[in-house]
Design an enzyme around this catalytic site. Structure first.
Site, PDB file in Angstrom:
ATOM      1  N   VAL A  14      25.933  55.434  38.015  1.00  0.00           N
ATOM      2  CA  VAL A  14      26.960  56.471  38.177  1.00  0.00           C
ATOM      3  C   VAL A  14      26.499  57.527  39.184  1.00  0.00           C
ATOM      4  CG1 VAL A  14      28.300  58.277  37.016  1.00  0.00           C
ATOM      5  CG2 VAL A  14      27.906  56.080  35.873  1.00  0.00           C
ATOM      6  N   LYS A 223      33.980  59.772  22.265  1.00  0.00           N
ATOM      7  CA  LYS A 223      35.166  60.124  23.057  1.00  0.00           C
ATOM      8  C   LYS A 223      36.274  60.695  22.173  1.00  0.00           C
ATOM      9  CE  LYS A 223      34.089  56.505  26.425  1.00  0.00           C
ATOM     10  NZ  LYS A 223      34.416  55.135  26.886  1.00  0.00           N
ATOM     11  N   GLY A 314      33.997  51.547  35.007  1.00  0.00           N
ATOM     12  CA  GLY A 314      33.814  51.222  36.415  1.00  0.00           C
ATOM     13  C   GLY A 314      33.123  52.357  37.133  1.00  0.00           C
TER      14      GLY A 314
END
Length: 334
Positions: A14, A223, A314
């Site tokens: 990332v 989350k 992604g």
């Protein structure tokens, strides 16, 4: 042109994706926002490269790709042995970016905020356990604490709840927030056992070598906790109920199929209550996502039912959320 100095902590997948976007789109950001984003330090597990006038991101990416660690970069840059806390204290920057998986990062996030620096992060545990403290400190210091990429990667559910639905009373959120479990459950629908589907996910790089964070529901639980903090009031991960997909059987998958339904790992968020568990959902439901998509159904008193759907995983997708927050923090700094 205003310059914003950035410390980037974490140079794994990332971190490199973020640096790549900052490099490739630097002219776009300058032309559109009048802000030059200057990365003055980059840290990985081997050390910290620090140059007050700014680091050549192309060269940094090349060194990391070639040698696997920043400490191999010895020609033009000195590599320092600095902890993230040291970076916060010693490097002169307006924005600190955390793209690590450091569960204790909340401590140096807090230190950065106390130094008057804005923080941008994709790291979920600090918010899942210390949301109230971190947001409170940011507000007290008049700086930003931004975390779009923690939920649904770059799909802007955090900004939607934090900035755009201010007149709405959120009543509930239902969401599918973990792409790895979606892949595994989809493969089970195609006839694989849980073990075979997990092995395939690991072979393709969709699941980690240690998949527990995904298959036990921990990632989705983090989350969902963050969504509750945004929509209602701060809670911690310890206050929610989580059950992953490890015990979903092939028989349960087949029974759902005969009813025209599919099983997904669903987070249900209501005021004071969060549950993450496998659930049967109709095939036509917006939560019946495939591949790396995430989806959320937000119900409010004014809008009724709002669906947000997009990439939940992604590298470039996650970088989208991180970079967007860097720009927000940079605009505040200037």
């Amino acid at each position: 042109m205003k310059e914003v100095r950035v410390s980037l902590v974490g140079f794994g997948n990332v971190g490199r994706a973020t640096a790549s976007v900052l490099l490739k789109k630097s002219r776009f950001f300058e032309d559109r926002y009048g802000v030059k984003i200057n990365v003055v330090s980059i840290s990985d597990t081997s050390g910290t490269v620090w140059l007050p006038e700014g680091i050549d991101l192309m060269e940094a990416l090349l060194v990391k790709e070639t040698f696997g660690k920043l400490s191999a970069w010895t020609n033009d840059y000195e590599v320092y042995e600095l902890t993230p806390g040291d970076v916060v204290r010693e490097v002169d920057a307006e924005v600190v970016v955390d793209v690590t998986n450091d569960k204790e990062a909340w401590k140096w996030h807090l230190a950065a905020l106390k130094e008057g620096k804005s923080v941008v992060t994709s790291n979920k545990p600090p918010l899942a356990y210390h949301y109230r403290e971190l947001i409170g400190e940011a507000e007290k210091r008049g700086v930003l604490y931004l975390f779009e990429a923690t939920v649904m990667a770059g799909t802007p559910i955090v900004g939607l709840l934090r900035e755009n639905l201010l007149g709405d009373d959120v009543q509930s959120i239902e969401a599918v927030l973990n792409a790895t479990t979606t892949f595994i459950l989809t493969q089970m629908e195609r006839g694989l056992s849980f073990e075979e589907a997990l092995a395939k996910a690991q072979k393709l790089g969709i699941a980690e070598r240690d998949p527990s964070g995904d298959v036990l529901g921990i990632d989705a639980g983090y989350k969902a906790t963050i969504l509750h903090c945004l929509a209602f009031h701060p809670i911690t991960y310890d206050e929610i109920r989580v059950r992953g997909i490890a015990e979903v059987t092939e028989g349960e998958i087949e029974r759902a199929k005969t009813k025209g339904k599919t099983i997904r790992l669903v987070a249900r968020v209501e005021k004071g209550r969060v549950a993450v568990e496998p659930a049967e959902i109709p095939r036509e439901s917006p939560l019946a996502v495939e591949s790396h998509e995430n989806a959320a159904v937000i119900r409010t008193d004014l809008l009724g039912e709002l669906v947000i759907k997009g990439a939940g995983a992604g590298l470039k997708e996650t970088a989208s959320g991180v970079v967007s927050d860097i720009i927000k923090a940079g605009l505040r700094a200037v």
